[in-house]
Design a protein around this motif. Structure first.
Motif, PDB file in Angstrom:
ATOM      1  N   PRO A   1     -15.965 -37.230  10.699  1.00  0.00           N
ATOM      2  CA  PRO A   1     -15.282 -38.331  10.241  1.00  0.00           C
ATOM      3  C   PRO A   1     -14.852 -39.310  11.143  1.00  0.00           C
ATOM      4  O   PRO A   1     -14.047 -40.191  10.945  1.00  0.00           O
ATOM      5  CB  PRO A   1     -14.394 -37.530   9.509  1.00  0.00           C
ATOM      6  CG  PRO A   1     -13.900 -36.188  10.047  1.00  0.00           C
ATOM      7  CD  PRO A   1     -15.118 -35.808  10.619  1.00  0.00           C
ATOM      8  N   PHE A   2     -14.993 -38.729  12.649  1.00  0.00           N
ATOM      9  CA  PHE A   2     -14.361 -39.359  13.698  1.00  0.00           C
ATOM     10  C   PHE A   2     -15.165 -40.326  14.480  1.00  0.00           C
ATOM     11  O   PHE A   2     -16.400 -40.018  14.424  1.00  0.00           O
ATOM     12  CB  PHE A   2     -13.642 -38.259  14.693  1.00  0.00           C
ATOM     13  CG  PHE A   2     -12.809 -37.284  14.290  1.00  0.00           C
ATOM     14  CD1 PHE A   2     -11.412 -37.997  14.188  1.00  0.00           C
ATOM     15  CD2 PHE A   2     -13.050 -36.280  14.077  1.00  0.00           C
ATOM     16  CE1 PHE A   2     -10.316 -37.207  13.469  1.00  0.00           C
ATOM     17  CE2 PHE A   2     -12.153 -35.321  13.479  1.00  0.00           C
ATOM     18  CZ  PHE A   2     -10.947 -35.876  13.338  1.00  0.00           C
ATOM     19  N   THR A   3     -14.862 -41.406  15.146  1.00  0.00           N
ATOM     20  CA  THR A   3     -15.754 -42.137  16.266  1.00  0.00           C
ATOM     21  C   THR A   3     -14.887 -42.153  17.412  1.00  0.00           C
ATOM     22  O   THR A   3     -13.769 -42.534  17.554  1.00  0.00           O
ATOM     23  CB  THR A   3     -15.862 -43.563  15.602  1.00  0.00           C
ATOM     24  OG1 THR A   3     -16.613 -43.564  14.347  1.00  0.00           O
ATOM     25  CG2 THR A   3     -16.563 -44.396  16.740  1.00  0.00           C
ATOM     26  N   LEU A   4     -15.889 -41.608  18.515  1.00  0.00           N
ATOM     27  CA  LEU A   4     -14.893 -41.469  19.749  1.00  0.00           C
ATOM     28  C   LEU A   4     -15.411 -42.743  20.495  1.00  0.00           C
ATOM     29  O   LEU A   4     -16.506 -42.707  20.628  1.00  0.00           O
ATOM     30  CB  LEU A   4     -15.124 -40.415  20.389  1.00  0.00           C
ATOM     31  CG  LEU A   4     -14.771 -40.324  21.798  1.00  0.00           C
ATOM     32  CD1 LEU A   4     -13.311 -39.985  21.968  1.00  0.00           C
ATOM     33  CD2 LEU A   4     -15.389 -38.878  22.652  1.00  0.00           C
TER      34      LEU A   4
ATOM     35  N   TYR B   1     -12.998 -49.389  12.281  1.00  0.00           N
ATOM     36  CA  TYR B   1     -12.363 -48.009  12.890  1.00  0.00           C
ATOM     37  C   TYR B   1     -10.708 -48.093  12.513  1.00  0.00           C
ATOM     38  O   TYR B   1     -10.268 -49.040  12.771  1.00  0.00           O
ATOM     39  CB  TYR B   1     -12.442 -47.831  14.436  1.00  0.00           C
ATOM     40  CG  TYR B   1     -14.058 -47.836  14.689  1.00  0.00           C
ATOM     41  CD1 TYR B   1     -15.141 -47.328  14.030  1.00  0.00           C
ATOM     42  CD2 TYR B   1     -14.446 -48.412  15.913  1.00  0.00           C
ATOM     43  CE1 TYR B   1     -16.456 -47.185  14.190  1.00  0.00           C
ATOM     44  CE2 TYR B   1     -15.875 -48.323  16.383  1.00  0.00           C
ATOM     45  CZ  TYR B   1     -16.802 -47.684  15.538  1.00  0.00           C
ATOM     46  OH  TYR B   1     -17.921 -47.814  15.954  1.00  0.00           O
ATOM     47  N   THR B   2     -10.372 -46.924  11.955  1.00  0.00           N
ATOM     48  CA  THR B   2      -8.803 -46.817  11.613  1.00  0.00           C
ATOM     49  C   THR B   2      -7.923 -45.784  12.408  1.00  0.00           C
ATOM     50  O   THR B   2      -8.489 -44.751  12.701  1.00  0.00           O
ATOM     51  CB  THR B   2      -8.657 -46.672  10.194  1.00  0.00           C
ATOM     52  OG1 THR B   2      -9.312 -45.495   9.835  1.00  0.00           O
ATOM     53  CG2 THR B   2      -9.428 -47.762   9.446  1.00  0.00           C
TER      54      THR B   2
ATOM     55  N   VAL C   1      -3.744 -48.932  10.747  1.00  0.00           N
ATOM     56  CA  VAL C   1      -4.280 -50.162  11.601  1.00  0.00           C
ATOM     57  C   VAL C   1      -5.910 -50.049  11.871  1.00  0.00           C
ATOM     58  O   VAL C   1      -6.260 -48.962  12.117  1.00  0.00           O
ATOM     59  CB  VAL C   1      -3.542 -50.155  13.078  1.00  0.00           C
ATOM     60  CG1 VAL C   1      -4.348 -51.174  13.872  1.00  0.00           C
ATOM     61  CG2 VAL C   1      -2.054 -50.268  13.052  1.00  0.00           C
ATOM     62  N   ALA C   2      -6.498 -51.117  11.519  1.00  0.00           N
ATOM     63  CA  ALA C   2      -7.920 -51.322  11.548  1.00  0.00           C
ATOM     64  C   ALA C   2      -8.427 -51.863  12.684  1.00  0.00           C
ATOM     65  O   ALA C   2      -8.075 -53.171  12.613  1.00  0.00           O
ATOM     66  CB  ALA C   2      -8.570 -51.417  10.010  1.00  0.00           C
TER      67      ALA C   2
ATOM     68  N   PHE D   1     -10.532 -44.019  22.697  1.00  0.00           N
ATOM     69  CA  PHE D   1      -9.954 -44.293  21.363  1.00  0.00           C
ATOM     70  C   PHE D   1     -10.663 -43.209  20.386  1.00  0.00           C
ATOM     71  O   PHE D   1     -11.889 -42.888  20.478  1.00  0.00           O
ATOM     72  CB  PHE D   1     -10.143 -45.402  20.696  1.00  0.00           C
ATOM     73  CG  PHE D   1      -9.656 -46.826  21.565  1.00  0.00           C
ATOM     74  CD1 PHE D   1      -8.419 -47.364  21.048  1.00  0.00           C
ATOM     75  CD2 PHE D   1     -10.303 -47.206  22.501  1.00  0.00           C
ATOM     76  CE1 PHE D   1      -8.169 -48.450  21.923  1.00  0.00           C
ATOM     77  CE2 PHE D   1      -9.930 -48.097  23.448  1.00  0.00           C
ATOM     78  CZ  PHE D   1      -8.813 -48.923  23.056  1.00  0.00           C
ATOM     79  N   LEU D   2      -9.746 -42.424  19.695  1.00  0.00           N
ATOM     80  CA  LEU D   2     -10.248 -41.531  18.593  1.00  0.00           C
ATOM     81  C   LEU D   2      -9.914 -42.136  17.492  1.00  0.00           C
ATOM     82  O   LEU D   2      -8.610 -42.077  17.052  1.00  0.00           O
ATOM     83  CB  LEU D   2      -9.841 -40.033  18.989  1.00  0.00           C
ATOM     84  CG  LEU D   2     -10.102 -38.980  17.978  1.00  0.00           C
ATOM     85  CD1 LEU D   2     -11.752 -38.926  17.920  1.00  0.00           C
ATOM     86  CD2 LEU D   2      -9.526 -37.682  18.142  1.00  0.00           C
ATOM     87  N   PHE D   3     -10.927 -42.623  16.494  1.00  0.00           N
ATOM     88  CA  PHE D   3     -10.615 -43.236  15.500  1.00  0.00           C
ATOM     89  C   PHE D   3     -11.305 -42.601  14.238  1.00  0.00           C
ATOM     90  O   PHE D   3     -12.083 -41.571  14.296  1.00  0.00           O
ATOM     91  CB  PHE D   3     -11.274 -44.554  15.355  1.00  0.00           C
ATOM     92  CG  PHE D   3     -10.664 -45.778  16.191  1.00  0.00           C
ATOM     93  CD1 PHE D   3      -9.717 -46.154  15.945  1.00  0.00           C
ATOM     94  CD2 PHE D   3     -11.856 -46.079  17.306  1.00  0.00           C
ATOM     95  CE1 PHE D   3      -9.304 -47.213  16.834  1.00  0.00           C
ATOM     96  CE2 PHE D   3     -11.293 -47.104  18.133  1.00  0.00           C
ATOM     97  CZ  PHE D   3      -9.888 -47.852  18.018  1.00  0.00           C
ATOM     98  N   ARG D   4     -10.955 -42.876  12.907  1.00  0.00           N
ATOM     99  CA  ARG D   4     -11.561 -42.470  11.689  1.00  0.00           C
ATOM    100  C   ARG D   4     -12.345 -43.800  11.267  1.00  0.00           C
ATOM    101  O   ARG D   4     -12.192 -44.603  11.602  1.00  0.00           O
ATOM    102  CB  ARG D   4     -10.469 -42.058  10.590  1.00  0.00           C
ATOM    103  CG  ARG D   4      -9.618 -40.806  10.774  1.00  0.00           C
ATOM    104  CD  ARG D   4     -10.288 -39.547  10.372  1.00  0.00           C
ATOM    105  NE  ARG D   4      -9.156 -38.546  10.466  1.00  0.00           N
ATOM    106  CZ  ARG D   4      -9.220 -37.189   9.890  1.00  0.00           C
ATOM    107  NH1 ARG D   4     -10.343 -37.389   8.909  1.00  0.00           N
ATOM    108  NH2 ARG D   4      -8.524 -36.690  10.059  1.00  0.00           N
TER     109      ARG D   4
END
Length: 666
Positions: free
Chosen positions: A658-661, A619-620, A639-640, A610-613
């Motif tokens: 700014p990402f969370t992998l 995480y969105t 979507v959060a 998943f690659l989120f902000r």
């Protein structure tokens, strides 16, 4: 007799293909030399300096000089092959300098990686990674959108050792230049060579202005005018219908069958590259066949009138073909065109068609759910107060005046009529909840009217010249007027394309740079994300599925996506709406076990990462929904996912910018 016709067919088709290949080689060399030369200098950005604008104008004047030299040699009947070489070089140089010079300081093409250019770059990246026909986004699915242009671009990227996003610009410019010179080769086999150079130049200039952002559509639009003339020559052959000698095979032609082959080849190429333009081309050719059959029946019954019979009775019986022949001749040629087109296009569509047979119901991707203001009105460029408007107006006048006597006017006129019929059908389709995307045919209408305008200007100037008793200086007046008008139009092309060019400088490229030297966007972190994904999964990008709302990541790196950018470009086999619903359901789970179980139960291949902000403790990612008939037709929503859903040893979360992998351990 049949053998001689077959031999002529082989000679004509072979000679045409051979000359087209030679012209394409010249165009490729010109584009390669030009783009390499542009890259050797550190140019200022287009949106912050007028330097590249000035040099673009100089280059356009040089290209125009080559084209003018070619026309002069052809009119003087000297050095025919030199004239051809000059024309091929001049037209391909015009495309190169008009598009390449304004983009010289950026690695991105028109529109950068924004809007529709994102999915086009994603498709090119996918087919650069592998020659296999695979969907641009979804794993284990064949492509829905025609892969022809993108597949060739992927092979070009492999040969040059470039990434898909990086090859997009040179490949797009090169393919437009190649299409332009092939169009010129085709025109020269249909009309006078000097006229062919002038008309091709006009069509190319208009196509570069209004079709170039959609490069794979531009190559079809440039070829369409001469192909319609070719198709009309194949379908409407009055002498054959009435029993004249033209159909006997005694003349110097192949009885129209070379035109049948040429039209079939074009239709197959169009089908392999762009479904909408292919559908329009088929619509137009079928319209031509219907009109040809109608004119044939009319000629047959006219020949049987008492007056005609009396006129021929003293000499010989009036030649009269049967009604079946009047209808059957164009129908037979139409079927032959279809067979040739199908043989070319079938390899591109066969994987999708085979998979579709396993699906009792397809979920529409909403590809036709778009109705901008331009699609709700009939395009009338001839009413605009501009140089292009004037050219289009001349074209309309010529089409009407020459409709009864010129096969060129008949074919181009039927093409224009087909655009307006398609537009009306598209507006009518809105009542059924869809459209036919008629607004995308505006570049086609413009190139058809530009071709007609070119003929209208030449024939009109000649008529005025004769009406004024052929004054000695009038030819120079016409030449100067045409030259000034052409240069005025061409130097304005960068202004028309300014928004698209500016975006190429403001978007961040795959190297993490912005060509205007300002701070890059979050895209600069994509390289680190790619490195982490490779390291943590131990697999190549094409072996991983990533769920992300930042779908531009998929345009730069050939990872498969769990969800596409919008439903309008999604594969109908991908269940776009159901996937979005599943993502929302996953975000509502309470524990990692529930999330993993839901992912395993899904009917699609689950994400490997998943690659989120990041947004606080959540995480969105942003998704899209089709809200047609509204304009804009896409609604974005967020979507959060609670961060606690991934607080488990089976997940590895890594913050990058700014990402969370989040990578799932397998």
């Amino acid at each position: 007799m049949t053998t001689s016709r077959g031999a002529r067919l082989v000679r004509q088709v072979g000679a045409g293909i051979g000359e087209a290949v030679l012209a394409a080689v010249v165009a490729v060399v010109v584009v390669a030399v030009g783009l390499v030369a542009f890259s050797l200098v550190q140019w200022p950005a287009f949106n912050s300096s007028n330097v590249v604008r000035a040099l673009t104008t100089v280059g356009q004047v040089g290209a125009a000089a080559l084209i003018a030299g070619s026309i002069a040699l052809l009119r003087l009947r000297r050095s025919r092959w030199l004239a051809k070489l000059l024309s091929w070089t001049g037209i391909s140089a015009f495309v190169t300098v008009t598009l390449g010079m304004p983009l010289a300081a950026t690695k991105l093409y028109l529109f950068g990686i924004s809007v529709d250019q994102e999915f086009r770059t994603e498709y090119l990246t996918r087919l650069t990674d592998s020659a296999a026909l695979r969907d641009m986004t979804y794993a284990d699915l064949p492509p829905f959108y025609p892969a022809g242009w993108f597949w060739v671009g992927g092979r070009v990227a492999n040969v040059l050792g470039m990434d898909g996003w990086e090859v997009f610009k040179p490949y797009a410019i090169g393919s437009i230049a190649v299409a332009a010179v092939i169009s010129l080769v085709l025109w020269t086999r249909l009309i006078r060579a000097d006229w062919a150079v002038g008309v091709t130049s006009a069509v190319t200039a208009v196509a570069v202005t209004y079709a170039a952002p959609e490069a794979y559509g531009a190559v079809i639009a440039i070829l369409l005018p001469p192909v319609l003339v070719l198709a009309w020559g194949a379908l409407y052959r009055p002498a054959e219908i009435t029993g004249g000698s033209a159909g006997s095979g005694d003349g110097p032609t192949a009885g129209g069958w070379a035109a049948v082959v040429g039209t079939g080849l074009f239709l197959g190429f169009a089908a392999a590259c762009y479904t909408l333009y292919f559908a329009f081309a088929v619509f137009t050719v079928v319209l031509m066949a219907v009109v040809a059959a109608g004119l044939g029946l009319r000629a047959r019954y006219a020949a049987r009138t008492p007056r005609r019979i009396a006129a021929h009775s003293e000499k010989s019986p009036a030649p009269v073909g049967s009604a079946g022949r009047a209808i059957g001749a164009p129908l037979l040629r139409l079927v032959a065109m279809g067979v040739i087109a199908a043989l070319i296009a079938l390899p591109v569509f066969l994987p999708f068609l085979a998979r579709m047979l396993d699906r009792p119901k397809l979920q529409s991707g909403g590809a036709f759910h778009y109705l901008p203001e331009a699609g709700s009105e009939l395009p009338l460029p001839m009413m605009h107060f501009s140089l292009l408007g004037a050219l289009c107006l001349v074209g309309v006048i010529w089409l009407v005046m020459r409709a009864a006597s010129s096969r060129r006017a008949q074919s181009l006129g039927l093409g224009v009529l087909a655009v307006y019929l398609w537009s009306l059908l598209s507006m009518l389709a809105t009542a059924a909840g869809s459209t036919l995307l008629s607004f995308r045919l505006e570049p086609v209408l413009l190139v058809l009217l530009a071709a007609a305008g070119g003929f209208g200007f030449v024939e009109g100037a000649r008529a005025i010249y004769q009406a004024f008793n052929e004054p000695a200086r009038f030819r120079w007046v016409a030449i100067v007027l045409a030259t000034v008008g052409a240069l005025a139009y061409c130097q304005d092309i960068p202004h028309v394309l300014a928004p698209e060019i500016t975006t190429a400088y403001t978007d961040t490229d795959g190297d993490g740079n912005r060509a205007d030297q300002r701070d890059p966007s979050a895209v600069r972190h994509y390289r680190d994300i790619d490195g982490e994904l490779r390291s943590q999964t131990g697999r190549e990008p094409a072996e991983n599925v990533v769920l992300t709302g930042d779908t531009t990541f998929l345009a730069y790196y050939p990872y498969f996506g769990f969800q596409g950018m919008t439903s309008h470009y999604a594969n109908p086999l991908a269940d776009y709406a159901d996937r979005s619903a599943a993502i929302e359901e996953w975000s509502e789970k309470d524990t990692p076990d529930e999330l993993l179980e839901a992912m395993r139960a899904a009917p699609w291949r689950a994400p490997d990462a998943f690659l989120f902000r990041r947004s606080g403790d959540e995480y969105t990612l942003r998704l899209a929904a089709d809200v047609y008939p509204n304009d804009p037709n896409v609604k974005r929503y967020t979507v959060a996912f609670p961060a606690k859903l991934f607080d488990d040893p089976r997940f590895t979360a890594t913050d990058i910018g700014p990402f969370t992998l989040v990578v799932l351990k397998r």
